[in-house]
Design an enzyme around this catalytic site. Structure first.
Site, PDB file in Angstrom:
ATOM      1  N   ASN A 118       0.816  -1.213  -0.037  1.00 14.67           N
ATOM      2  CA  ASN A 118      -0.107   0.018  -0.002  1.00 14.67           C
ATOM      3  C   ASN A 118       0.645   1.398  -0.222  1.00 14.67           C
ATOM      4  O   ASN A 118       2.149   1.152   0.130  1.00 14.67           O
ATOM      5  CB  ASN A 118      -1.006  -0.115   0.896  1.00 14.67           C
ATOM      6  CG  ASN A 118      -2.001  -1.084   1.251  1.00 14.67           C
ATOM      7  OD1 ASN A 118      -2.657  -1.202   0.217  1.00 14.67           O
ATOM      8  ND2 ASN A 118      -1.772  -1.899   2.255  1.00 14.67           N
ATOM      9  N   CYS A 165      -5.172  -7.788  -4.291  1.00 19.07           N
ATOM     10  CA  CYS A 165      -5.638  -6.575  -4.833  1.00 19.07           C
ATOM     11  C   CYS A 165      -6.333  -6.905  -5.988  1.00 19.07           C
ATOM     12  O   CYS A 165      -5.780  -7.594  -6.975  1.00 19.07           O
ATOM     13  CB  CYS A 165      -4.629  -5.535  -4.948  1.00 19.07           C
ATOM     14  SG  CYS A 165      -5.070  -4.233  -5.862  1.00 19.07           S
ATOM     15  N   GLY A 166      -7.595  -6.940  -6.191  1.00 15.06           N
ATOM     16  CA  GLY A 166      -8.225  -7.332  -7.223  1.00 15.06           C
ATOM     17  C   GLY A 166      -7.983  -6.476  -8.633  1.00 15.06           C
ATOM     18  O   GLY A 166      -7.665  -7.044  -9.529  1.00 15.06           O
ATOM     19  N   ASN A 167      -7.918  -5.411  -8.461  1.00 14.09           N
ATOM     20  CA  ASN A 167      -7.417  -4.371  -9.560  1.00 14.09           C
ATOM     21  C   ASN A 167      -6.374  -4.637  -9.862  1.00 14.09           C
ATOM     22  O   ASN A 167      -5.825  -4.580 -11.230  1.00 14.09           O
ATOM     23  CB  ASN A 167      -7.939  -3.088  -9.325  1.00 14.09           C
ATOM     24  CG  ASN A 167      -9.405  -2.748  -9.350  1.00 14.09           C
ATOM     25  OD1 ASN A 167     -10.071  -2.971 -10.071  1.00 14.09           O
ATOM     26  ND2 ASN A 167      -9.698  -2.097  -8.103  1.00 14.09           N
ATOM     27  N   ASN A 189      -8.478 -10.052   2.330  1.00 15.23           N
ATOM     28  CA  ASN A 189      -8.357  -9.092   3.008  1.00 15.23           C
ATOM     29  C   ASN A 189      -9.487  -8.657   3.656  1.00 15.23           C
ATOM     30  O   ASN A 189     -10.305  -8.849   2.981  1.00 15.23           O
ATOM     31  CB  ASN A 189      -7.538  -7.959   2.082  1.00 15.23           C
ATOM     32  CG  ASN A 189      -8.284  -7.376   0.808  1.00 15.23           C
ATOM     33  OD1 ASN A 189      -9.101  -8.023   0.482  1.00 15.23           O
ATOM     34  ND2 ASN A 189      -7.659  -6.708   0.294  1.00 15.23           N
ATOM     35  N   HIS A 201     -12.788  -6.749   4.985  1.00 13.50           N
ATOM     36  CA  HIS A 201     -13.811  -5.789   4.353  1.00 13.50           C
ATOM     37  C   HIS A 201     -14.975  -5.437   5.455  1.00 13.50           C
ATOM     38  O   HIS A 201     -15.466  -6.465   5.765  1.00 13.50           O
ATOM     39  CB  HIS A 201     -14.375  -5.860   3.042  1.00 13.50           C
ATOM     40  CG  HIS A 201     -13.291  -5.828   1.938  1.00 13.50           C
ATOM     41  ND1 HIS A 201     -13.008  -4.643   1.258  1.00 13.50           N
ATOM     42  CD2 HIS A 201     -12.452  -6.841   1.575  1.00 13.50           C
ATOM     43  CE1 HIS A 201     -11.902  -4.911   0.401  1.00 13.50           C
ATOM     44  NE2 HIS A 201     -11.537  -6.266   0.663  1.00 13.50           N
ATOM     45  N   CYS A 218     -11.583  -0.410  -5.629  1.00 15.90           N
ATOM     46  CA  CYS A 218     -11.248  -1.647  -5.109  1.00 15.90           C
ATOM     47  C   CYS A 218     -11.837  -3.299  -5.610  1.00 15.90           C
ATOM     48  O   CYS A 218     -13.178  -3.241  -5.241  1.00 15.90           O
ATOM     49  CB  CYS A 218     -11.299  -1.499  -3.589  1.00 15.90           C
ATOM     50  SG  CYS A 218     -10.669  -2.797  -2.598  1.00 15.90           S
ATOM     51  N   GLY A 219     -11.057  -3.757  -6.315  1.00 15.46           N
ATOM     52  CA  GLY A 219     -11.644  -5.026  -6.659  1.00 15.46           C
ATOM     53  C   GLY A 219     -11.983  -6.112  -5.608  1.00 15.46           C
ATOM     54  O   GLY A 219     -13.460  -6.697  -5.472  1.00 15.46           O
ATOM     55  N   THR A 220     -11.296  -6.238  -4.573  1.00 17.21           N
ATOM     56  CA  THR A 220     -11.745  -7.095  -3.613  1.00 17.21           C
ATOM     57  C   THR A 220     -12.999  -6.341  -2.611  1.00 17.21           C
ATOM     58  O   THR A 220     -13.780  -7.172  -2.155  1.00 17.21           O
ATOM     59  CB  THR A 220     -10.794  -7.541  -2.500  1.00 17.21           C
ATOM     60  OG1 THR A 220     -10.161  -6.236  -1.913  1.00 17.21           O
ATOM     61  CG2 THR A 220      -9.467  -8.306  -3.216  1.00 17.21           C
ATOM     62  N   GLY A 221     -12.833  -5.224  -2.591  1.00 14.47           N
ATOM     63  CA  GLY A 221     -14.051  -4.621  -2.083  1.00 14.47           C
ATOM     64  C   GLY A 221     -15.317  -4.800  -2.873  1.00 14.47           C
ATOM     65  O   GLY A 221     -16.291  -4.690  -2.188  1.00 14.47           O
TER      66      GLY A 221
END
Length: 305
Positions: free
Chosen positions: A87, A96-98, A186, A188, A246-249
């Protein structure tokens, strides 16, 4: 490189950064997925001795390059490639999805692989990605994000009396919020609002992130449900602040929507930086499809002042 901007950056003094990289110059590529941008380093060719320090330096918009963090692409003994992400504050993230979509685009577009289905090792496990290619360039990527994690101890979340946190009340800065907690590798925390534009995210985001109930800190998504197949989302990412995506988000938010009975299992997530297509199937697996793009390539010159 054709069709790419090329920049050279000067970062600090050799005394400050000689421990970070071997050699004087380090090549990088800046990439973004829905506006979530990272500096990518090909560690098949480059060496980063202290990635946490480097992440802080390159992420700085005034004295560095400007980004949400640093991602290293390396060899893997368990998969086709390995991704390590840091980060903007130097803390290491598990997933990190993106970012992982951009890794897929990098390794294909820059000739590290010819395969259109690849595996990438992360700290949250090995992910399988399908690459959609047009004119010999990756346009979008579908990622098998794995199964959503719901048990509070595995996220982790400290919350008495509940094993799974779905629509539970919590007091943040004197106000009550209903939260749903999900991990996609991660952690959320998702809360639903009437209008994402009305959120004072710079104020409330850090209060969520550093709340005592989240021992590893937390990523927080503020969600407005548009209809059964569309949601709006803003996100405060631990270690980076508000980001455009945020991809995972987005994955965690769709899981939360389904758990609360608010949407179908296949949803378009509208983020500040663009749209992601998320599907949460019956066995608990989440799939994410979205774009990836190169912003520029360049070389960091670590020169004495």
């Amino acid at each position: 490189m054709k069709n790419h901007r090329f920049f050279t950056f000067y970062l600090g003094s050799i005394a400050d950064i000689s421990a970070i990289c071997k050699g004087i110059n380090m090549r990088f590529t800046k990439m973004q997925g829905c506006g979530n941008d990272y500096i990518y380093v090909n560690c098949f060719e480059e060496t980063v001795e202290n990635p946490s320090d480097m992440a802080i330096k390159v992420s700085d918009v005034h004295y560095g390059i400007g980004s949400d963090g640093l991602i290293l692409i390396s060899p893997s003994k368990a998969a086709d490639f390995r991704m390590s992400m840091y980060n903007a504050d130097g803390s290491e993230g598990k997933m990190c999805g993106n970012g992982i979509r951009c890794v897929a685009k990098y390794v294909y577009d820059f000739g590290l692989t010819e395969k259109t289905t690849i595996t990438i090792e992360t700290l949250s496990g090995i992910k399988t990605l399908k690459l959609f290619v047009k004119d010999k360039k990756v346009q979008s990527v579908r990622v098998d994000m794995g199964k959503a994690i719901l048990k509070k101890d595995d996220i982790p979340v400290i919350y008495e009396g509940k094993e799974i946190i779905v629509n539970e009340p919590v007091n943040i800065d004197g106000s009550e919020y209903k939260i749903t907690c999900v991990s996609m590798g991660n952690p959320h925390c998702i809360t639903f609002v009437e209008d994402v534009g009305d959120i004072e995210i710079e104020k409330i985001g850090p209060r969520f992130e550093k709340h005592d109930m989240f021992p590893d800190r937390i990523n927080t998504e503020f969600i407005h449900v548009v209809d059964r197949t569309h949601i709006d989302m803003r996100v405060w990412e631990r270690g980076s602040g508000e980001t455009l995506a945020c991809g995972t988000g987005a994955c965690a938010s769709v899981v939360a929507c389904v758990l609360n009975g608010l949407t179908d299992r296949k949803v378009t997530v509208h983020l500040l930086g663009g749209d992601l297509e998320i599907e949460y199937i019956d066995d608990g697996t989440v799939y994410m499809t979205g774009p990836a793009a190169v912003v520029c390539t360049g070389e960091i010159n670590l020169q004495p002042e």
